[in-house]
Design a protein around this motif. Sequence first.
Motif: not given
Length: 393
Positions: A164, A167, A170
């Motif tokens: 997580h 993510t 990013k």
Amino acid sequence: MTCSVDNSNKLAFIDDALTERAKMGHLRTLQSLIPQNAVSVVKNGQTLLNFSSNDYLGLSKHPALIKGGQEYLNRYGTGATASRLVVGTYDIHQQLEEKLAKLCGKEAALLFNTGFQANSTIIPALVDKKSLVLCDRLSHNSILQGILLSGARWTRYKHNDLGHLDTLLKKGISQGYNRILIATETVFSMEGDQSDVDGLINLSQKYNTLLYLDDAHALGIMGEQGMGLTAYKSGIDISIGTFGKAFGSFGAFITASKQMCNYLINCCPGFIYTTALPPAIIGAINAALDLIPTLDKERSYLRQQVNYLQNNLRKLGYQVINSDSPIIPVIIGDETKALKLSQYLEKYKILATAIRPPTVPPNTSRIRLVLSSQHTKEQINYLIDILKKWHEH
């Protein structure tokens, strides 16, 4: 038209807040204790076995720390008399910082007065309203306070979920922030479980972020020579350690690069505007720092007792969070039931504090058991027996 303030009712907000806390069952009061030794206290005239202290190695009562504090007290007096940038930097402050850096395998170290002070004032010196902070959902309140004071945009990633976090990194990289900071604990104060320090370092390097790790509950009992989970690891911009837990004293410090320490000396209000730690505290910390690397036997015993207690509690049917640390949370769920269990234990001369919201999430009230290397096997077995009686009654 003029407006007036009703001064007769200026403190109504206090009564309202306390009434609301009481209504929700969250009202706290202070309980006075008299320590007897590393694992027992007197409360209301009754001697209790203490299973709530963070004194993981029992050093708060160690003769070497007491002697070290007394020697520095006699030589340097009771106080440092000023902030570090005025006349509060004694030779013993700098000597301790150099010693800490060396034992942690880092370039430099800098003393702070408390871990809360460090977290809540360093983070705002690192990030601002143009920055992004990503922190573990269960990070300590002092980290959250620092983030809020910084004005940075912030998001909490799922507890110990580096997928997580990846993510979110990013997404954050593409949004034009001036910098991104990852902030978390290495050992979580209410859960007792650990972060993946190497995984965090890899992600930080992958996305070129700042990495800020609070190592308070690992220091003294984990890592090489007990110097924590961040010791001798590169890629961590700031690591926080505290002396009020396994070190048995008081205060905090960071390890970082010389460049980072110089920056905080000049730009961190919590360091700049605070009177330096008093000499007696420096003496006690210095003595603890001599002892900590020699206590492998105590750390090994502590790990064995942690496993022993956890396994026995699970056999009894208790929900216990898997922990490699001396922090063993026994999840009860209901606040009232957790309080009743704490009171039941005290009836049998065991001090084990109930931890409730808002300190922990709703419906996760718990008894936060904490072991010390000074707890005997007999004392731990007694705790298990009493918890067995509660579970069966």
